[in-house]
Structure formats: structure tokens, C-alpha cells
Design an enzyme around this catalytic site. Structure first.
Site: not given
Length: 477
Positions: A175, A201, A203, A294
Site C-alpha cells: 500500500k 503482493k 494489489d 485475486h
């Protein structure tokens, strides 16, 4: 009159519209081991009998159309038609029914999730006779399962590749999800992996934007992986998102990841599509790459209780199409997930044989006949205080993924990773010693803070954070 027309007329072809239930509602039908079985939640329009609604679903998702056609006489409808073989009212709901439909296996192309869904959930969801329709579950027969490769590697092979056993794996989504340069992004990856995480990871919406092109991100993340591996002595990975606007571009990114020597890539399987996902899964198996999946866009499809497709069906489809990890909700975090329902489809992802269990939303017994399993990924609004519950709910064969719960640590990324790793190791050790994580979880975490100032700081920051909302998708009473 041509001979063909004469022949058809002589056997009594009768044009017009017939009730679907005359042909497609067959309560006496005994299902075959080779049938694909579906459980639909049907909400008929006022005045439409449930038997007619169930038969309409069977017809419109197999051989039927709105009127009788003379070409019906050129094939065997009895062999190819879907059959509604059972209707039951939904407890506690007005005018909702579960319609059970059996489809002959010959209706489906081998090894194609795309074709399976095009048939079963294609046009029928827009049918006017139905107010709402939801596909609750599918029974995939073993004969059809064996036409799929499934996950590129599966749970055991992944553990062997990573040399990590006896505990859940730890991850972190970098993030802010958008806006970082490739170099700063790689720095965040390195700090998290060095601190003790197994994976970081991309996003789901990190592809190749102007602020960070995919090739630059791949290079800096690979550098972070290899540097952290050298420092910690552990195998590390970063889910490099290969999702792209075309299948060709997606494969180009996966090939580049393999050339860099990284262990895992990632795909958004619903927005990317099942055809693209299956192609990528085949490439990953052939080239030794793990594949993280995802489920971006899933809630558009599965969130409403009376219309759409339940996630347990999307999870089964992913296991067939191919993926080594998939996001599956947390039960305790910020995203949707009722406990028994979540555990039901987690078992469908991991286990070889799953018994019918309506108390967990499983409508059919499913035999995967040794198709590799998929690791469920718990992510979304979780932090160190959730670690005991997550370890108890998901067990060892899972990935616990803390984004803000790592990067939000007051001392930085690496201490955030240390806090999560210490909390996980404390929970696993306590469980192995026979302690009850469900009742002693907070005490176990507090004891561990004595030996880890990083964990103590994390516990202080997130001690008041809760996401207490009622799940939308609940079991029928």
C-alpha cells in the site's frame, strides 16, 4: 412439398408454445454419476408456479427455447436436455425455491470452464419469468473433473518449493495500492520480506500504469526478493500481477517473470476471464511458477442473496481453471464472509472429497479425484489481534495476508512484518502445546509481546479496531 417436410409433417410436428414443465420438469428422474448437477435459488414472477420456473431454468440453460421448433425432431431431446428433478421451498423466505437441475455431460466441452458457465448461467439469468435467480452450487462429476489440469502445483508442491511447513504462510499487499514509483514499491517489498513475511503482493488493480510500468516493477521486486532471501535464508516471493488487456500481453509478463527467476505470478481471474486464466495456469505448471488468484469483481456476482452466483461456485470453477491461491474472505476482517459458509468453500478448495452439508451451504457431495488443492487467502482489514482466530479458523494450509496490518505499523514496514511473524509463531506454538486459540487468543498475543517490542507496538495501535457488520450472505434458517 419436399420429402423432408413430408416426413416431419407425418410424425405430427405441432408449432406453438408449450409449458416448459411438460418437457423439462421430471421429478421421477434419477441422476447419473456423469451428470452436472446444479442448485438454483429461484424467485418466480407472481403467478408463475415454481415447477414451471424450475423447468424454465433447465430448458433455457440447455436445449430449450421459447417455442417449439421443428429441428427438435432432428436430435434426441431426451439425451441432451437439462432436467429439473426437484423443487423445495427456501425456509424463512417467501416465494423462493431451490430448483435442482441435472445436465447431461455431453452438453459441455471438455476442460472449458468458459463453456460450462456459458451454458449454465448464460442467457437464463435475464429470463422474464423469473424475478431473481442465483446459482447456489454445482456438482462436478469426476468424469468432467478429469478433463481439467486444475491448479498449476497445489498445496503440497508449493510447500516443497518454499520449504515451509507446519504453519500458515504470511503475506502483505503493498500500500498505497496505486501511486508509488517502481523503486519505492520494490523498497516496500524488500522491507516486508526481510521482516519475516513469506510473500508480498501487487494489489489487484496494479497492472502497468503511467506511474509504474510493469517491467520496472517486476525488476525492482525481483531485486527485493533475492536480497531478502540472501539476508534471511528463507525462500520469498512477490505476487507479480500479470493481468493485462490482452492474453498475449499477459503471457509476455508471465514469461518475463519466469526469466527473472521469481517463484510466483498473479492473475485477476474474474476480470481477466476464465479462458485467459486457464491458459496462464497451464503455462505456470509447465514452467514452475506458482499462481496467485485475486477475485476482483466477485461481489458484483455473489453479494446478493437472491441473485447471481454464490462464491462457492466461483471457487470450484477456479480450482478447475487453475490457481494455487485464491482470496476467500476472512470471517473476522473488513470484507464479507460468514463463518460456516466460508469454511464450506474453503474445504471445497483444499480437500479431495467433500460431503454434502447444508449447514455449511454445501448442496452436493464433491469428489475432486486428486485434482490439486488451492490455498485459501484471508485478507482485508486484519491485524495482529486477529491472528489467533485466523489460525484457528483456517488452519495451516492457508495464506494470512496483512496489508494495512503490516504497513500501518508505527515503526515502519519491517517492524510490521516482524510483529505479524511473531504473532503467528506464538499462535502456532500455543496451538501445538494444546492451548485453545478461540478462548486464550488475546492472552497468547499479550504473552508474546514481552519478547517482541514490534508486536507490542502493533497491539497498542490496533487494540480498538473492529469491523462489526452483519454478513449479507447467511445460511437459510
Amino acid at each position: 412439398m419436399s420429402p423432408q417436410t413430408e416426413t416431419k409433417a407425418s410424425v405430427g410436428f405441432k408449432a406453438g408454445v408449450k409449458d416448459y414443465k411438460l418437457t423439462y420438469y421430471t421429478p421421477e428422474y434419477e441422476t447419473k454419476d456423469t451428470d452436472i448437477l446444479a442448485a438454483f435459488r429461484v424467485t418466480p414472477q407472481p403467478g408463475v408456479p415454481p415447477e414451471e420456473a424450475g423447468a424454465a431454468v433447465a430448458a433455457e440453460s440447455s436445449t430449450g427455447t421459447w417455442t417449439t421448433v421443428w429441428t427438435d425432431g432432428l436430435t434426441s431431446l431426451d439425451r441432451y436436455k437439462g432436467r429439473c428433478y426437484g423443487i423445495e421451498p427456501v425456509p424463512g423466505e417467501e416465494n423462493q425455491y431451490i430448483a435442482y437441475v441435472a445436465y447431461p455431460l455431453d452438453l459441455f466441452e471438455e476442460g472449458s470452464v468458459t463453456n460450462m458457465f456459458t451454458s449454465i448461467v448464460g442467457n437464463v439469468f435475464g429470463f422474464k419469468a423469473l424475478r431473481a435467480l442465483r446459482l447456489e452450487d454445482l456438482r462436478i462429476p469426476t468424469a468432467y473433473v478429469k478433463t481439467f489440469q486444475g491448479p498449476p502445483h497445489g498445496i503440497q508442491v508449493e510447500r516443497d518449493k518454499l520449504n515451509k511447513y507446519g504453519r500458515p504462510l504470511l503475506g502483505c499487499t503493498i500500500k498505497p495500492k496505486l501511486g508509488l514509483s517502481a523503486k519505492n514499491y520494490g523498497r516496500a517489498v524488500y522491507e516486508c520480506l526481510r521482516g519475516g513475511l513469506d510473500f508480498t503482493k501487487d494489489d489487484e488493480n496494479v497492472n502497468s500504469q503511467p506511474f509504474m510500468r510493469w517491467r520496472d516493477r517486476f525488476l525492482f521486486c525481483a531485486e527485493a526478493i533475492f536480497k531478502s532471501q540472501a539476508e534471511t535464508g528463507e525462500i520469498k516471493g512477490h505476487y507479480l500481477n500479470a493481468t493485462a488487456g490482452t492474453c498475449e500481453e499477459m503471457m509476455k509478463r508471465a514469461i518475463f517473470a519466469r526469466e527473472l527467476g521469481v517463484p510466483i505470478v498473479m492473475h485477476d481471474y474474474l476480470t481477466g476471464g476464465f479462458t485467459a486464466n486457464t491458459s496462464l495456469a497451464h503455462y505456470c505448471r509447465d514452467n514452475g511458477l506458482l499462481l496467485h488468484i485475486h477475485r476482483a469483481m466477485h461481489a458484483v456476482i455473489d453479494r446478493q442473496k437472491n441473485h447471481g452466483i454464490h462464491f462457492r461456485v466461483l471457487a470450484k470453477a477456479l480450482r478447475m481453471s487453475g490457481g494455487d491461491h485464491i482470496h476467500s474472505g476472512t470471517v473476522v476482517g473488513k470484507l464479507e464472509g460468514e463463518r460456516e459458509i466460508t469454511l464450506g468453500f474453503v474445504d471445497l478448495l483444499r480437500d479431495d472429497f467433500i460431503e454434502k452439508d447444508r449447514s455449511r451451504g454445501i448442496y452436493f457431495t464433491q469428489d475432486w479425484v486428486s485434482l490439486p488443492g488451492v490455498l485459501p487467502v484471508a485478507s482485508g482489514g486484519i491485524h495482529v489481534w486477529h491472528m489467533p482466530a485466523l489460525t484457528e479458523i483456517f488452519g495451516d494450509d492457508s495464506v494470512l495476508q496483512f496489508g494495512g496490518g503490516t504497513l500501518g505499523h508505527p515503526w515502519g514496514n519491517a517492524p510490521g512484518a516482524v510483529a505479524n511473524r511473531v504473532a503467528l509463531e506464538a499462535c502456532v506454538q500455543a496451538r501445538n502445546e494444546g492451548r485453545d486459540l478461540a478462548t486464550e487468543g488475546n492472552e497468547i498475543i499479550r504473552e508474546a509481546t514481552k519478547w517482541s517490542p514490534e508486536l507490542a507496538a502493533a497491539c497498542e495501535v490496533w487494540k480498538e479496531i473492529k469491523f462489526e457488520f452483519q454478513a449479507m450472505d447467511t445460511l437459510d434458517q
